[in-house]
Design a protein around this motif. Sequence first.
Motif, PDB file in Angstrom:
ATOM      1  N   ASN A 175      -8.532 -11.134  34.728  1.00 32.07           N
ATOM      2  CA  ASN A 175      -8.750  -9.844  34.063  1.00 32.07           C
ATOM      3  C   ASN A 175      -9.363 -10.017  32.676  1.00 32.07           C
ATOM      4  N   TYR A 176      -9.037 -11.132  32.001  1.00 31.53           N
ATOM      5  CA  TYR A 176      -9.586 -11.379  30.674  1.00 31.53           C
ATOM      6  C   TYR A 176     -11.077 -11.734  30.729  1.00 31.53           C
ATOM      7  N   LEU A 177     -11.578 -12.021  31.915  1.00 37.26           N
ATOM      8  CA  LEU A 177     -12.960 -12.472  32.059  1.00 37.26           C
ATOM      9  C   LEU A 177     -13.905 -11.353  32.460  1.00 37.26           C
ATOM     10  N   LEU A 178     -13.397 -10.123  32.604  1.00 40.30           N
ATOM     11  CA  LEU A 178     -14.221  -8.995  33.044  1.00 40.30           C
ATOM     12  C   LEU A 178     -15.016  -8.427  31.876  1.00 40.30           C
ATOM     13  N   VAL A 179     -15.873  -9.260  31.323  1.00 40.51           N
ATOM     14  CA  VAL A 179     -16.705  -8.910  30.168  1.00 40.51           C
ATOM     15  C   VAL A 179     -18.158  -8.961  30.624  1.00 40.51           C
ATOM     16  N   PRO A 180     -18.843  -7.820  30.727  1.00 37.44           N
ATOM     17  CA  PRO A 180     -20.205  -7.799  31.286  1.00 37.44           C
ATOM     18  C   PRO A 180     -21.163  -8.797  30.644  1.00 37.44           C
ATOM     19  N   THR A 181     -21.131  -8.947  29.311  1.00 38.55           N
ATOM     20  CA  THR A 181     -22.068  -9.884  28.673  1.00 38.55           C
ATOM     21  C   THR A 181     -21.800 -11.324  29.100  1.00 38.55           C
ATOM     22  N   GLU A 184      -6.080   0.078  30.089  1.00 44.05           N
ATOM     23  CA  GLU A 184      -5.089   0.136  31.173  1.00 44.05           C
ATOM     24  C   GLU A 184      -5.690  -0.396  32.469  1.00 44.05           C
ATOM     25  N   TRP A 185      -6.958  -0.044  32.714  1.00 45.92           N
ATOM     26  CA  TRP A 185      -7.624  -0.563  33.917  1.00 45.92           C
ATOM     27  C   TRP A 185      -7.779  -2.079  33.833  1.00 45.92           C
ATOM     28  N   LEU A 186      -8.189  -2.582  32.676  1.00 44.83           N
ATOM     29  CA  LEU A 186      -8.362  -4.023  32.510  1.00 44.83           C
ATOM     30  C   LEU A 186      -7.049  -4.786  32.713  1.00 44.83           C
ATOM     31  N   ARG A 187      -5.910  -4.151  32.427  1.00 36.09           N
ATOM     32  CA  ARG A 187      -4.626  -4.827  32.606  1.00 36.09           C
ATOM     33  C   ARG A 187      -4.169  -4.828  34.065  1.00 36.09           C
ATOM     34  N   THR A 188      -4.519  -3.816  34.827  1.00 39.96           N
ATOM     35  CA  THR A 188      -3.907  -3.628  36.146  1.00 39.96           C
ATOM     36  C   THR A 188      -4.820  -3.921  37.324  1.00 39.96           C
ATOM     37  N   VAL A 189      -6.125  -4.019  37.110  1.00 41.05           N
ATOM     38  CA  VAL A 189      -7.046  -4.260  38.210  1.00 41.05           C
ATOM     39  C   VAL A 189      -6.849  -5.663  38.791  1.00 41.05           C
ATOM     40  N   ASP A 190      -7.169  -5.827  40.071  1.00 41.35           N
ATOM     41  CA  ASP A 190      -7.133  -7.148  40.723  1.00 41.35           C
ATOM     42  C   ASP A 190      -8.430  -7.878  40.341  1.00 41.35           C
TER      43      ASP A 190
END
Length: 617
Positions: free
Chosen positions: A498-504, A553-559
Amino acid sequence: MRICSFEIRNYKSFLEPRELTFEEGFNLIVGQNNVGKTALLEALSLRFMGKPHRSQLTAQNPTTVINPLSSALVKLAISGPELRELLLEYSGNFSVPVQTGLSVSPQKGICALEEILSRDETYFTLGLNAHQGSEAGFVIKNHPTRPFQEVNKYDRINSLPDKTGFNHIGTYRAEEDQQFDLGIVVAGVLRNRIYRFEAQRMVLGSSAFGYNAVLQPAANNLPEVINILQGNALLIQDFNDLVHRIFPSIFRVSVKPVPNGILEILVWTDAPHSRRDDLAMQLSESGTGVGQVLALLYVVLTSKYSQTILIDEPSSFLHPAAARKLIEILKEFPQHQYIIATHSSEILRAASPATMTLIRWERPQSVIELIDAGKLSGIRKCLMEVGAKLSDVFGADRILWVEGDTEEECFPLILAGHRTAVGTNIVGVKHTGDFSSKRIPVETIVGIYEKLSQGDAYLPPAVGFVFDRESRTEAQMNDIMARSQNKVRFLPCRMYENYLLVPTALIALMNSLPDFSQTPIAVEQVTAWMTSNGGSAKYLSAPQQSIAVTDLEWLRTVDGANLLIDLFQDLSGARHIYNKTDHSVQLTEWLLKNDPGVLQELKTFLVEILSAEGQAA
């Protein structure tokens, strides 16, 4: 032959004796730098000089006289056939004790000798005494034929001229014949079959011409023996093949004569079939460790008898990959006994030792701790169950158990340079699902992991266990944390990805991969895909109609893991699959360099765990 047990007293950093036991195969002596590993190998060579221990323990006041005698006790084993051949080839005389009170018979000593030679294996226990500045000499402690009562007669024996049997010379009083004692004679020969390879570079590039095919214990005649080896085309080819396996840049070694009756070793790094002598380099000019490896390989390959080979920190003169290859090759020669001093987890991983001995420094002396072989086997099995290896935990001050391979690779990157992480190994575990199992109490599961890192000095204590939240509720996590006495902690986000969901960061990785897309991926494409798909039931336990990639909240809970797999699949046109470990490491490295604030929450979380453990200790 092999060394079965050994203890040293009043030698360098060792004061009080502690018996070490060794087996066939690999035996490791482990410990940090400057705790006495090298000194112990020196003593195990049975050629040590008297160097008494010096500290406040041996000099309690100005009038205390330091004991000038360094001593050792060694038990050697040798097979019956090898012992017979040794004695038949021995050019001198040797003696066998005669029991007191029995009639003297010229055949009695020979009969006793034949009884020894008929055994599968014979043991000799000898003392070694070394006065300060002098080399250790043998003292017989336990002869295999010696009765319980005092011995006062010896039968002196030698081999027949045709080497087919033995001849009785005479019977002598014990005090006249100690120097010829069979045990001392055998130990003197076996001592020459112990090779010690030091940690520092060995300068072995040249020696005098000769006909001795036996490598000297210090390997001083290495050019001489390799020159003789060149006369056996198959054996020298085997030798060079082994060298090439360890050093791929070396295709062969050879020996050539130079003026004044000197032989010189050449190292060939050019094409295998080159005939250009001028392109070969002298061994003295080659890389560190080549000389040690040549000498070691010569011994294991050509020795007629089993040898005991002592190797001091092979990783100090070999690259880790070369050290692993060396250990793999040594395993192909199981007739030899290997005793290796190391603090390298790579050597530990490759060797799979039969015994391990830990040396620790407890001022002002070295302390020996034996690691029971059965316990070592049990630890290995436990570690296999959790997906870890002994080398993963060896040498650390403490262990932080984490979710798996990805976290094992990435968390050290995040903590790099922070003082709380010094001495901590981060190790991924296998069965993290066990921690929420309803069939097995969580206290029991945590206990299994803690057994791997508590109660023994050679395994470090556990800091705790850090796992993904997954779909657990707050109540479920609180219950597990309470039942584990807060040893188990859960990430602030559902999982590390989840910590890696950074578009850039994602487009930087995608565009660096070959053939990911026919045209470079833009940030807008990644953002649009995540906005359109990220709210589906596949990734959220409570689906959302629309999401924003900046929604905390989405970034914390998404798979995050499954989302990354589908994102890579769709945007690459099914040409690339998200590799959980490799790609997560690359994303972590990019973020730490370009946008470290994204990982700050996680870093703070990990630092708090490590700091709290340090304060509790």
